[in-house]
Design an enzyme around this catalytic site. Structure first.
Site, PDB file in Angstrom:
ATOM      1  N   SER A  61       1.576  28.825   8.137  1.00  0.00           N
ATOM      2  CA  SER A  61       0.325  29.350   8.680  1.00  0.00           C
ATOM      3  C   SER A  61      -0.039  30.677   8.008  1.00  0.00           C
ATOM      4  O   SER A  61      -1.195  31.077   8.011  1.00  0.00           O
ATOM      5  CB  SER A  61       0.461  29.546  10.193  1.00  0.00           C
ATOM      6  OG  SER A  61       1.582  30.359  10.461  1.00  0.00           O
ATOM      7  N   CYS A 107      11.522  30.656  13.006  1.00  0.00           N
ATOM      8  CA  CYS A 107      10.161  30.895  12.506  1.00  0.00           C
ATOM      9  C   CYS A 107      10.330  31.647  11.197  1.00  0.00           C
ATOM     10  O   CYS A 107      11.084  32.627  11.134  1.00  0.00           O
ATOM     11  CB  CYS A 107       9.377  31.743  13.508  1.00  0.00           C
ATOM     12  SG  CYS A 107       7.825  32.379  12.846  1.00  0.00           S
ATOM     13  N   HIS A 123       8.540  33.636   9.579  1.00  0.00           N
ATOM     14  CA  HIS A 123       8.143  35.050   9.545  1.00  0.00           C
ATOM     15  C   HIS A 123       9.296  35.976   9.952  1.00  0.00           C
ATOM     16  O   HIS A 123       9.318  37.141   9.579  1.00  0.00           O
ATOM     17  CB  HIS A 123       6.976  35.300  10.504  1.00  0.00           C
ATOM     18  CG  HIS A 123       5.643  34.877   9.978  1.00  0.00           C
ATOM     19  ND1 HIS A 123       5.250  33.570   9.911  1.00  0.00           N
ATOM     20  CD2 HIS A 123       4.594  35.612   9.513  1.00  0.00           C
ATOM     21  CE1 HIS A 123       4.017  33.499   9.425  1.00  0.00           C
ATOM     22  NE2 HIS A 123       3.595  34.730   9.170  1.00  0.00           N
TER      23      HIS A 123
END
Ligand code: DGL
Length: 255
Positions: free
Chosen positions: A7, A181, A183
């Site tokens: 994303s 995740c 990130h």
């Protein structure tokens, strides 16, 4: 060409790992920045985003796609793959394999809210190693912090915020922390300060190592597409040091 999807900037570490493993591979990174962050969305909306992103890769002619997004890997990998029409892998199984291989028994899973609610990492760990204890913590503020450049490991305000968010993990006494995740890899120094000595397993790093070598041939090209403002993405990406300055970033809007 190997596609890499996230994303936002989280998957850039996966891109960098692929580039160093397969210098001749043609790589295409797509960040769906217009819809970031995915992690606070409903499963239905995440599936819709995944289908649209998969379709983009199909249109670009990807030979395979590494989904470098824990949220899509957990909730919508099949939707993504059906739309892409090529082999697609996610980030769940490789990191679960790495953790079970090392014999870990108490795994704290840090992820976006949607991933935490899905319990997909918990289920995969338990299926692979019955009896393993897991605790999934959704960390909704982490993705926006990283996207905006707040990830320095020595920032006292960040340390105190992360300490509050991760407090339930302290009483769980993990012997491994799964970064579910992509990130969160940028927050690794901060997380390690809160859990000294506990090994971190990054889902993106484990997945990059699992991309088959047959996809690694090509002319070493790199294309980067985003679904919103390319310059905003460049700023965020360059702060992480994982995208070389000067790499062209193109808006995918209208393609
Ligand atoms: N890097 C994505 C992940 O691994 C971030 C998801 C989001 O946009 O919230 O889940």
């Amino acid at each position: 060409m190997i596609g890499v999807f996230d994303s936002g900037i989280g998957g850039l570490s996966v891109l960098a790992a692929l580039r160093s493993a397969y210098p001749a591979a043609d790589l295409l990174y797509y960040a769906d920045t217009a819809n970031l962050p995915y992690g606070g969305r409903s499963p239905a909306l995440i599936r819709r985003f995944a289908k649209e992103a998969g379709k983009q890769f199909g249109g670009w002619g990807a030979d395979c796609v590494q989904v470098a997004c824990g949220t899509v890997s957990s909730l919508a990998l099949d939707d993504f793959a059906a739309a892409a029409g090529c082999p697609v892998s996610g980030v769940v199984l490789p990191v679960v394999d790495a953790i079970t291989r090392d014999g870990r028994r108490r795994v704290l899973i840090l992820s976006t809210e949607a991933t935490a609610r899905s319990r997909v990492f918990d289920a995969a760990l338990t299926a692979k190693r019955p009896g393993v204890a897991t605790l999934s913590l959704g960390c909704p503020l982490f993705v926006p912090l990283v996207e905006n450049g707040f990830f320095a490991g020595n920032d006292p305000a960040l340390l105190s915020l992360a300490g509050r968010i991760l407090a339930p993990g302290q009483t769980f006494f993990p012997d491994a922390i799964l970064l579910g995740c992509t990130h969160f890899r940028l927050l690794a120094p901060l997380i390690s300060r809160l859990f000294p000595g506990v090994p971190l397993y990054d889902c993106g790093e484990a997945a990059a190592g699992a991309v088959p070598e047959r996809f690694g041939r090509g002319n070493g090209t790199l294309r980067v597409y985003v679904s919103d403002d390319p310059e905003r993405f460049r700023l965020a990406a360059e702060r992480t040091g994982s995208l070389s300055p000067g790499v062209p970033i193109t808006s995918a809007a209208g393609e």
